[in-house]
Design a protein around this motif. Structure first.
Motif, PDB file in Angstrom:
ATOM      1  N   GLU A 116       0.674  -1.376   0.206  1.00 39.73           N
ATOM      2  CA  GLU A 116      -0.237  -0.063   0.411  1.00 39.73           C
ATOM      3  C   GLU A 116       0.613   1.929   0.533  1.00 39.73           C
ATOM      4  N   HIS A 117       0.345   2.592  -0.941  1.00 37.91           N
ATOM      5  CA  HIS A 117       1.232   3.665  -0.733  1.00 37.91           C
ATOM      6  C   HIS A 117       0.289   4.488  -0.746  1.00 37.91           C
ATOM      7  N   ASP A 118       0.851   5.637  -0.181  1.00 38.45           N
ATOM      8  CA  ASP A 118      -0.041   6.948  -0.446  1.00 38.45           C
ATOM      9  C   ASP A 118       0.980   8.087  -0.909  1.00 38.45           C
ATOM     10  N   HIS A 119       1.183   8.954  -0.498  1.00 42.43           N
ATOM     11  CA  HIS A 119       1.847  10.032  -0.703  1.00 42.43           C
ATOM     12  C   HIS A 119       2.808  10.495  -0.720  1.00 42.43           C
ATOM     13  N   SER A 163       4.741   7.705   2.251  1.00 44.03           N
ATOM     14  CA  SER A 163       5.052   6.191   2.643  1.00 44.03           C
ATOM     15  C   SER A 163       4.477   5.446   1.656  1.00 44.03           C
ATOM     16  N   CYS A 164       5.105   4.086   1.994  1.00 47.50           N
ATOM     17  CA  CYS A 164       4.808   2.948   1.253  1.00 47.50           C
ATOM     18  C   CYS A 164       4.851   2.235   2.246  1.00 47.50           C
ATOM     19  N   GLY A 165       4.408   1.132   2.139  1.00 47.69           N
ATOM     20  CA  GLY A 165       3.656  -0.593   3.326  1.00 47.69           C
ATOM     21  C   GLY A 165       3.884  -1.429   2.586  1.00 47.69           C
ATOM     22  N   ILE A 166       4.795  -2.354   3.776  1.00 48.08           N
ATOM     23  CA  ILE A 166       4.150  -4.116   2.839  1.00 48.08           C
ATOM     24  C   ILE A 166       3.893  -4.942   3.646  1.00 48.08           C
ATOM     25  N   PHE A 167       3.020  -5.214   3.501  1.00 54.34           N
ATOM     26  CA  PHE A 167       2.199  -6.519   5.157  1.00 54.34           C
ATOM     27  C   PHE A 167       2.139  -7.649   3.898  1.00 54.34           C
ATOM     28  N   SER A 168       2.498  -8.939   4.580  1.00 58.04           N
ATOM     29  CA  SER A 168       2.928  -9.861   4.237  1.00 58.04           C
ATOM     30  C   SER A 168       1.697 -10.725   5.480  1.00 58.04           C
ATOM     31  N   THR A 169       1.166 -11.578   5.171  1.00 54.48           N
ATOM     32  CA  THR A 169       0.225 -12.158   5.663  1.00 54.48           C
ATOM     33  C   THR A 169       0.326 -12.970   6.781  1.00 54.48           C
TER      34      THR A 169
END
Length: 127
Positions: free
Chosen positions: A5-8, A10-16
């Protein structure tokens, strides 16, 4: 499998991580032992000599947390691939987020030891 996920800003990487997707669950019982094998370093990347960072060598982490490392030590491309030619270095990568469970387990073990020692000191001081 996860999502990005990202916005203006930051970016997030999400694992199950849902418990319903997991099985054969065991507590980490050797956190301190495995943590002791990790060797953090200060370094700079050859491409940016002016920036000093903290981190690890992927091949050294692979013995403690193999799932955190992609690639093999000293690996080379055996054929041309996406702009790389045969014989080019195939650089290992590290997902530092996969170190968090080990670090948490080791910290919990250390806290338990500290609390036990504090209780023993209090008992000795009280007698």
């Amino acid at each position: 499998v996860g999502k990005i996920e990202h916005d203006h800003t930051s970016c997030g990487i999400f694992s199950t991580s849902d418990y319903r997707a997991k099985e054969n669950v065991l507590s980490i019982s050797d956190g301190i032992t495995r943590l002791k094998t990790l060797k953090p370093y200060k370094f700079n990347f050859k491409a940016d000599p002016s920036t000093t960072l903290d981190g690890f060598f992927a091949h050294e982490v692979s013995s403690a947390v193999p799932e955190a490392v992609d690639g093999e030590k000293d690996e080379l491309y055996t054929e041309a691939y996406h702009g790389y030619k045969e014989g080019d270095e195939k650089i290992q990568t590290l997902d530092p987020a996969k170190l968090v469970p080990l670090l948490t387990a080791a910290l919990k073990d250390v806290l338990t030891k500290v609390e036990t020692l504090e209780a023993k000191v209090s008992a000795l001081e009280g007698s």
